[in-house]
Design an enzyme around this catalytic site. Structure first.
Site, short mmCIF file in Angstrom:
data_model
loop_
_atom_site.label_atom_id
_atom_site.label_comp_id
_atom_site.label_asym_id
_atom_site.label_seq_id
_atom_site.Cartn_x
_atom_site.Cartn_y
_atom_site.Cartn_z
N TYR A 92 -68.45 -21.26 46.76
CA TYR A 92 -67.35 -20.63 47.60
C TYR A 92 -68.19 -20.81 49.07
CZ TYR A 92 -63.69 -17.57 49.04
OH TYR A 92 -62.79 -16.98 49.87
N LEU B 274 -34.14 -17.73 26.04
CA LEU B 274 -34.85 -16.62 25.78
C LEU B 274 -35.45 -15.98 27.20
CD1 LEU B 274 -37.14 -17.42 22.61
CD2 LEU B 274 -34.99 -16.42 22.86
N GLY B 275 -35.44 -16.73 28.19
CA GLY B 275 -36.05 -16.29 29.44
C GLY B 275 -37.26 -16.97 29.62
N LYS C 235 -48.26 -25.70 24.81
CA LYS C 235 -48.33 -26.99 25.30
C LYS C 235 -49.52 -27.45 25.99
CE LYS C 235 -45.55 -30.73 25.73
NZ LYS C 235 -44.30 -30.83 26.06
N ASP D 7 -38.46 -27.36 27.98
CA ASP D 7 -37.51 -26.12 27.45
C ASP D 7 -36.69 -25.84 28.78
OD1 ASP D 7 -39.03 -26.51 25.22
OD2 ASP D 7 -39.80 -24.54 25.05
N ALA E 164 -25.72 -34.94 22.65
CA ALA E 164 -25.55 -35.47 23.94
C ALA E 164 -26.22 -34.81 25.10
CB ALA E 164 -23.86 -35.66 24.41
N ALA F 242 -30.35 -33.49 26.49
CA ALA F 242 -31.24 -34.08 27.25
C ALA F 242 -31.92 -35.30 26.24
CB ALA F 242 -32.40 -33.01 27.66
N ALA F 243 -32.63 -34.82 25.16
CA ALA F 243 -33.28 -35.84 24.37
C ALA F 243 -32.32 -37.16 24.04
CB ALA F 243 -33.81 -35.45 23.14
N ASN G 116 -34.21 -30.60 14.28
CA ASN G 116 -35.25 -29.59 13.88
C ASN G 116 -34.79 -28.30 13.59
OD1 ASN G 116 -37.89 -30.83 13.00
ND2 ASN G 116 -38.40 -31.18 15.36
#
Length: 754
Positions: A43, A86-87, A98, A141, A199, A201-202, A290
């Site tokens: 620092y 879910l927010g 991830k 997501d 139809a 995103a994936a 899934n």
């Protein structure tokens, strides 16, 4: 049973996330920060120097900061897994997960950022200014169609890779599988007809990538919840309308008639056996919904024996799993400091994954999937997620594509050296542990949980059952076990479990006779062995294993290691010509060290140290490590002089005489054995690099150092693994967690399967 299994999994997941430090990630400094000088360099005032260098030349940020290995995992939580909107806050566990996958698979440091807005412009405006902090952005997501807009605009605004994995990750892995399925059926992308159901995103990313790879646009038919996406429809958004075709087909069933390939990214049960029967010869069916696919492989086989099938599930062959893609794609992109991840890089990743599946599978990977034939063919068109070759195969392909397409700011000159560096970058232990788990699942076994009335043992036994590793056997009283389960809210589901009570078992007399034959000349009367079998759960469990009423056992939560080992040795013999001892795997900062003997021999002789070295090196090699064995001491090659190092020197002489096939040296101090700079002071040392197998001179040093590493150093411990017994038995420490017990039971089951 399914409902109870789900509830048990949910409880274990909540405990997993909340035990100890909440969550799954933390930050560790990479430089020493112990002294005032360290702080002044890290620092003020020292940090001013790199600041000025970066101001002068912004590219040096990659040299002086962590930017070049840092990816932001960003979501607003509008499409969390299959759970919906879910927010942002509720999506945080997924984003942390991830980040963990980035680190575990590609040594990329991920930081999760949850943005609490549904407003597309606000989201974009928030992320666009993060470029100086990160080397890449992984969007996750975010619901369609907003995800298309967000990714497209951020790619225009930012000069670092922006990658929405829900779209492109699935597309890349599916494309890899398709390339191999086409190869096996003698077809090419230019002459097949593809139907895609879903139809989102994936699905749209799959269509776009496969078209970019050469599939003619009019050979693809996209279907959504209202049927075929055709040019006559007036309800299409811009992303769907880009793939609308002229056709008379209006339903999924009509679209699939005569189709060569089906991609499902929709919902369970969307495809019927009749639809599959109507497809072209040798159909290719990727049912990727899934957790349950559009149609199961069993239903496909009921009408078509010639089909090649893939799903999103790990319990079927050919899993379309994003973890095969995103960690390695970012690894390659970061290493060339790419400005974007373009189609060329995605196609290169898909082709590299496909090519890897055509190669011979390493023994350690094949052994883990003994229930499947891991050889290029209809049931192996995609590599398995824990294949250690992935990191050396995919990032170089991505990096080369980035260089060819002009988006690499730091080209790699020596690609072969880069591949070697990638292979050495990751500790193979995680892959080995996963391989052990897969091995256990492939050959389910009967494993005795000796302390069957204990809460942690019950929970571990349920987890063992739910994972499909075999039949757990709880030793105890059924009423006590049911009472404990009820108190834990686990219900009373005993399906798939077995309870053995010594006082009620019809095997007990057989076990007593067996024990009397073993111990009658070692001072034990028949009534002594009666008491042992009736009252000692470890003896009873070990008898089950010795007489093959069970395949393996695990114990240790209520008694000291040595007491448990003494019980087991009364029943089970050592393996001929092997020593009984224990090995602890210490995993810290992405590096595994095998430490032996941590629990059994107080002051091993030189001969015993040599035996321990040989057996531990073999274990390390089985787990994917090339062993470099250091026989440790407080002395390094004679300095200082003392009597204790003599045993380590004797062990070195014995290993020389045996002409073992691994690197070894000693006597050597731990600080020297683990530090390449200190090792360089001893050019005569046989070790080519830092040791990964540490053979301790005595129990005191082994036990103390391993526990210090765990408690103070923050190392993850696997073990102690009990070595040298003729039947698989493992002993956990009394402070073992449910996960620890499960790990050890899995190791024992896999060992029994061999």
């Amino acid at each position: 049973m399914a409902d109870d299994t789900k509830r048990n999994l949910e409880r274990e997941a909540l405990l997993f996330h909340s035990t100890g430090r909440p969550g799954k990630i933390e930050i560790h400094p990479t430089k020493p920060l112990a002294t005032q000088r360290d702080l002044s360099l890290a620092y003020s005032p020292g940090v001013a120097a790199p600041c000025l260098e970066i101001a002068r030349d912004p590219t040096t940020a990659y040299d002086y900061t962590a930017k070049g290995n840092l990816v932001a995992v960003i979501s607003n939580g509008t499409a969390v897994l299959g759970l919906g909107d879910l927010g942002a806050l509720a999506g945080k566990p997924v984003m942390e997960g991830k980040a963990v996958l980035f680190k575990a698979f590609a040594d990329v440091d991920g930081i999760d950022l949850e943005i609490d807005t549904h407003d597309v412009d606000a989201f974009i405006n928030c992320v666009r200014y993060l470029g100086p902090s990160f080397g890449g952005i992984n969007l996750e997501d975010i619901k369609a169609p907003e995800c298309f807009v967000i990714e497209s605009r951020l790619r225009e605004l930012m000069d670092i890779p922006v990658f929405h994995d829900d779209q492109h990750g699935t597309a890349i892995i599916a494309a890899a599988g398709l390339l191999n399925a086409l190869d096996l059926t003698g077809r090419s992308l230019t002459d097949v007809r593809l139907v895609v159901n879903g139809a989102g995103a994936a699905a749209i990313a799959c269509v776009e990538l496969i078209k970019a790879m050469g599939l003619p646009g009019d050979h693809v038919m996209l279907c959504d919840s209202k049927g075929v996406v055709h040019r006559g429809r007036t309800d299409l958004n811009q992303w769907k309308s880009a793939h609308a075709v002229d056709t008379d087909a209006r339903t999924l069933a009509e679209a699939m008639a005569g189709a060569d390939v089906f991609f499902g990214l929709s919902v369970k049960g969307a495809v019927t056996p009749e639809m599959v029967a109507a497809m072209a010869p040798r159909p290719i069916i990727f049912a990727m919904a899934n957790p349950d696919p559009e149609i199961t492989p069993e239903d496909v086989r009921s009408v078509r024996q010639d089909a090649i099938m893939a799903t999103g599930r790990s319990d079927y062959p050919n899993q379309i799993n994003n973890v095969l893609g995103f960690p390695y794609i970012f690894r390659g992109a970061l290493d060339v400091r790419a400005t974007t991840i373009n189609d060329d890089m995605k196609i290169a990743a898909a082709r590299a994954i496909a090519a890897l599946a055509r190669e011979d599978v390493p023994d350690e990977v094949a052994a883990a999937y003994a229930g499947r034939r891991l050889r290029y063919g209809p049931e192996y068109i995609i590599p398995v997620p824990f294949d250690p070759r992935l990191i050396a195969a995919i990032p170089p392909a991505v990096a080369e594509a980035a260089m060819r397409s002009g988006v690499a700011r730091k080209p790699i000159i020596d690609m072969e050296t880069y591949r070697r560096e990638l292979s050495a970058r990751l500790d193979p232990t995680a892959a080995s542990l996963q391989a052990i788990a897969a091995e256990a699942a492939a050959r389910p076994r009967r494993v005795v949980f000796a302390e069957g009335e204990e809460e942690k043992m019950i929970r571990a036994a349920l987890a063992f059952r739910n994972a499909g590793y075999g039949t757990p056997i709880l030793v105890g009283r059924e009423d006590r076990i049911r009472e404990t389960m009820a108190g834990l809210g686990l219900g009373g589901d005993l399906d798939g479990l077995e309870i053995q009570n010594a006082k009620l078992s019809y095997h007990t007399k057989h076990y007593m006779d067996f024990m009397y034959r073993r111990l009658q000349r070692q001072g034990s009367l028949y009534r002594d062995v009666q008491r042992m079998v009736n009252q000692d759960r470890n003896v009873f469990a070990a008898c089950m294993v010795a007489l093959e009423d069970a395949d393996a056992m695990v114990t240790g939560t209520t008694r000291h290691f040595h007491a448990c080992l003494q019980d087991i040795l009364r029943v089970i013999e050592p393996t001929p010509n092997e020593l009984v001892f224990s090995v602890s795997l210490m995993i810290a900062r992405g590096r595994t060290v095998f430490i032996a003997d941590t629990n059994v021999h107080e002051a091993p002789t030189g001969e015993e140290l040599a035996d321990i070295a040989v057996q531990t090196a073999a274990l390390a090699r089985r787990m994917g490590h090339e062993p470099r064995v250091a026989l440790l001491s407080y002395s390094t090659f004679g300095a200082p002089v003392g009597r204790t190092p003599d045993r380590s020197r004797q062990a070195v002489s014995i290993l020389e005489e045996r002409r073992v096939s691994f690197e070894f040296d000693g006597e050597i101090g731990a600080h020297v054995a683990l530090d390449p700079e200190l090792l360089s002071l001893y050019p005569f040392c046989r070790l080519s690099g830092p040791a990964n197998v540490l053979i301790m001179p005595g129990l005191h040093s082994a036990n103390i150092s391993s526990k210090l590493l765990q408690k103070l150093g923050g190392a993850t411990t696997i073990g102690p693994l009990l070595m040298g017994l003729s039947r698989p038995c493992q002993i956990v420490h009394m402070d073992a967690t449910v996960s620890d017990i499960l790990h050890m039971a899995t190791v024992a089951a896999a060992e029994a399967g061999r």
